[in-house]
Design a protein around this motif. Sequence first.
Motif, PDB file in Angstrom:
ATOM      1  N   MET A  37      23.418  32.801  37.375  1.00  0.00           N
ATOM      2  CA  MET A  37      24.667  33.338  36.827  1.00  0.00           C
ATOM      3  C   MET A  37      25.677  32.219  36.586  1.00  0.00           C
ATOM      4  O   MET A  37      26.371  32.196  35.587  1.00  0.00           O
ATOM      5  CB  MET A  37      25.296  34.359  37.791  1.00  0.00           C
ATOM      6  N   ALA A  38      25.737  31.281  37.538  1.00  0.00           N
ATOM      7  CA  ALA A  38      26.746  30.224  37.441  1.00  0.00           C
ATOM      8  C   ALA A  38      26.342  29.127  36.459  1.00  0.00           C
ATOM      9  O   ALA A  38      27.189  28.575  35.763  1.00  0.00           O
ATOM     10  CB  ALA A  38      27.006  29.610  38.812  1.00  0.00           C
ATOM     11  N   ASN A  39      25.063  28.803  36.395  1.00  0.00           N
ATOM     12  CA  ASN A  39      24.675  27.561  35.728  1.00  0.00           C
ATOM     13  C   ASN A  39      23.842  27.674  34.462  1.00  0.00           C
ATOM     14  O   ASN A  39      23.758  26.711  33.703  1.00  0.00           O
ATOM     15  CB  ASN A  39      23.946  26.659  36.731  1.00  0.00           C
ATOM     16  N   ALA A  57      19.473  42.495  34.074  1.00  0.00           N
ATOM     17  CA  ALA A  57      20.942  42.478  33.977  1.00  0.00           C
ATOM     18  C   ALA A  57      21.449  41.045  33.848  1.00  0.00           C
ATOM     19  O   ALA A  57      22.366  40.767  33.068  1.00  0.00           O
ATOM     20  CB  ALA A  57      21.569  43.161  35.190  1.00  0.00           C
ATOM     21  N   VAL A  58      20.852  40.123  34.590  1.00  0.00           N
ATOM     22  CA  VAL A  58      21.276  38.721  34.513  1.00  0.00           C
ATOM     23  C   VAL A  58      21.050  38.174  33.098  1.00  0.00           C
ATOM     24  O   VAL A  58      21.932  37.543  32.511  1.00  0.00           O
ATOM     25  CB  VAL A  58      20.534  37.858  35.562  1.00  0.00           C
ATOM     26  N   THR A  60      20.877  39.864  30.317  1.00  0.00           N
ATOM     27  CA  THR A  60      21.812  40.523  29.392  1.00  0.00           C
ATOM     28  C   THR A  60      23.216  39.938  29.534  1.00  0.00           C
ATOM     29  O   THR A  60      23.865  39.595  28.545  1.00  0.00           O
ATOM     30  CB  THR A  60      21.868  42.042  29.686  1.00  0.00           C
ATOM     31  N   LEU A  61      23.665  39.801  30.790  1.00  0.00           N
ATOM     32  CA  LEU A  61      25.032  39.323  31.019  1.00  0.00           C
ATOM     33  C   LEU A  61      25.217  37.885  30.550  1.00  0.00           C
ATOM     34  O   LEU A  61      26.296  37.492  30.132  1.00  0.00           O
ATOM     35  CB  LEU A  61      25.385  39.440  32.500  1.00  0.00           C
ATOM     36  N   LYS A  62      24.158  37.079  30.655  1.00  0.00           N
ATOM     37  CA  LYS A  62      24.266  35.665  30.300  1.00  0.00           C
ATOM     38  C   LYS A  62      23.795  35.371  28.869  1.00  0.00           C
ATOM     39  O   LYS A  62      23.768  34.221  28.458  1.00  0.00           O
ATOM     40  CB  LYS A  62      23.425  34.826  31.270  1.00  0.00           C
ATOM     41  N   ASP A  63      23.386  36.411  28.131  1.00  0.00           N
ATOM     42  CA  ASP A  63      22.846  36.219  26.776  1.00  0.00           C
ATOM     43  C   ASP A  63      21.723  35.176  26.756  1.00  0.00           C
ATOM     44  O   ASP A  63      21.715  34.269  25.919  1.00  0.00           O
ATOM     45  CB  ASP A  63      23.953  35.823  25.783  1.00  0.00           C
TER      46      ASP A  63
ATOM     47  N   THR B  43      27.466  45.124  33.078  1.00  0.00           N
ATOM     48  CA  THR B  43      26.935  45.144  31.711  1.00  0.00           C
ATOM     49  C   THR B  43      27.852  45.975  30.813  1.00  0.00           C
ATOM     50  O   THR B  43      28.150  45.596  29.676  1.00  0.00           O
ATOM     51  CB  THR B  43      25.499  45.710  31.710  1.00  0.00           C
ATOM     52  N   LYS B  46      31.076  44.039  30.199  1.00  0.00           N
ATOM     53  CA  LYS B  46      30.863  42.989  29.205  1.00  0.00           C
ATOM     54  C   LYS B  46      30.890  43.563  27.792  1.00  0.00           C
ATOM     55  O   LYS B  46      31.515  42.992  26.894  1.00  0.00           O
ATOM     56  CB  LYS B  46      29.525  42.290  29.449  1.00  0.00           C
ATOM     57  N   ALA B  63      32.078  38.467  32.837  1.00  0.00           N
ATOM     58  CA  ALA B  63      30.754  39.004  33.191  1.00  0.00           C
ATOM     59  C   ALA B  63      30.275  38.394  34.507  1.00  0.00           C
ATOM     60  O   ALA B  63      29.753  39.100  35.374  1.00  0.00           O
ATOM     61  CB  ALA B  63      29.756  38.714  32.064  1.00  0.00           C
ATOM     62  N   ILE B  64      30.477  37.109  34.682  1.00  0.00           N
ATOM     63  CA  ILE B  64      30.029  36.444  35.912  1.00  0.00           C
ATOM     64  C   ILE B  64      30.778  36.996  37.125  1.00  0.00           C
ATOM     65  O   ILE B  64      30.160  37.399  38.117  1.00  0.00           O
ATOM     66  CB  ILE B  64      30.234  34.904  35.826  1.00  0.00           C
ATOM     67  N   GLU B  68      29.058  39.317  40.216  1.00  0.00           N
ATOM     68  CA  GLU B  68      29.000  38.871  41.610  1.00  0.00           C
ATOM     69  C   GLU B  68      29.714  39.862  42.534  1.00  0.00           C
ATOM     70  O   GLU B  68      29.233  40.142  43.635  1.00  0.00           O
ATOM     71  CB  GLU B  68      29.611  37.471  41.754  1.00  0.00           C
ATOM     72  N   ASN B 133      31.438  31.423  43.163  1.00  0.00           N
ATOM     73  CA  ASN B 133      31.399  31.553  41.695  1.00  0.00           C
ATOM     74  C   ASN B 133      32.605  32.337  41.177  1.00  0.00           C
ATOM     75  O   ASN B 133      33.196  31.977  40.160  1.00  0.00           O
ATOM     76  CB  ASN B 133      30.136  32.303  41.238  1.00  0.00           C
ATOM     77  N   TYR B 137      35.226  30.769  38.517  1.00  0.00           N
ATOM     78  CA  TYR B 137      35.265  31.267  37.127  1.00  0.00           C
ATOM     79  C   TYR B 137      36.472  32.127  36.817  1.00  0.00           C
ATOM     80  O   TYR B 137      36.629  32.587  35.689  1.00  0.00           O
ATOM     81  CB  TYR B 137      33.967  32.007  36.783  1.00  0.00           C
TER      82      TYR B 137
END
Lengths: 112, 162
Positions: A37-39, A57-58, A60-63, B43, B46, B63-64, B68, B133, B137
């Motif tokens: 998620m962070a990197n 979900a990860v 999708t959220l991060k594209d 989701t 976002k 989103a991040i 979390e 995080n 962010y």
Amino acid sequence: METGMIARELNLKVMSGADKNNNATGGYTGDLLSDVMANAREGDIWITRQVHQNIVAVATLKDLAAIVLVNSCEPARDTLEKAMKENVVIMVSSQPAFELSGRIFNLLNSSK
Amino acid sequence: MRKASSAVWKKLKPEVNASENILVKNSFDVDGGNFDTAGTVSTRIKSILKEQGLPSDVVRRSAIVSYEAEINVVSYAKRGVINLTVTPAAVEIAVNDEGPGIPDIEKAMQQGYSTASQQIREMGFGAGMGLYNIKSYSDRFDISSEVDKGTFLKMIILIQKP
Ligand SMILES: Nc1ncnc2c1ncn2[C@@H]1O[C@H](COP(=O)(O)OP(=O)(O)OP(=O)(O)O)[C@@H](O)[C@H]1O
Ligand SMILES: [Mg+2]
């Protein structure tokens, strides 16, 4: 490079999103979701051995361009259903994360 | 014995005035312990922010932090509510849960500190990075908690930098 092309070049089994052909611009390898998620960056191919549906979900959220599961790990059934619904590309490789990351790295660099 | 503690990180001045011109106001329930639906609220958030046409960096950071926070409610609390507010100036995400609370916030904020169970770790959580995080962010992050009651987080992500 398109995810379909990467699948062909590296013999990956496409489990979901075969018609998507996202453009992969980089990659990230990791099994800790908060680390990804962070990197990870948008457009990355995510190399992991996590098979739980949380990976969808990860992505999708991060594209992310695609998820590639290593060591022939199959996605859980819920994971696959969710990936199909949310149009997330999941592929499977028989290689371990180290080798697969190296190959994807080279492939992306050679196409630049 | 109950212990209440709180902390605030501010990277911005002046204060964001959340009462101005509200574009979006939404509230979502989060089900503690349910990893099958974990991430659905984030989701949804976002896609709402994308629909609003917000800058991609704002959508990405929102989103991040919401993910979390949502995963922490699912992992540690009984239930929670996530409130999303968007104004022309900022995205505000506030999370209120009923749960065990956090006895030592300073410790919980440290990278690598985690009390996640083995079962949670097997799904790839428990790196002890989530709160860190969230802090890095968001432009402003408030956290307060009361043991045996619950935890409250508020994250602000600026749309226009002052
Ligand atoms: N909502 C909450 N209620 C109770 N305890 C919490 C809550 N959020 C966090 N904690 C506590 O703070 C610790 C650190 O949280 P943080 O999100 O940084 O890492 P993590 O959840 O353990 O792992 P990661 O987020 O990297 O998957 C948790 O292990 C937990 O002990
Ligand atoms: Mg966490």
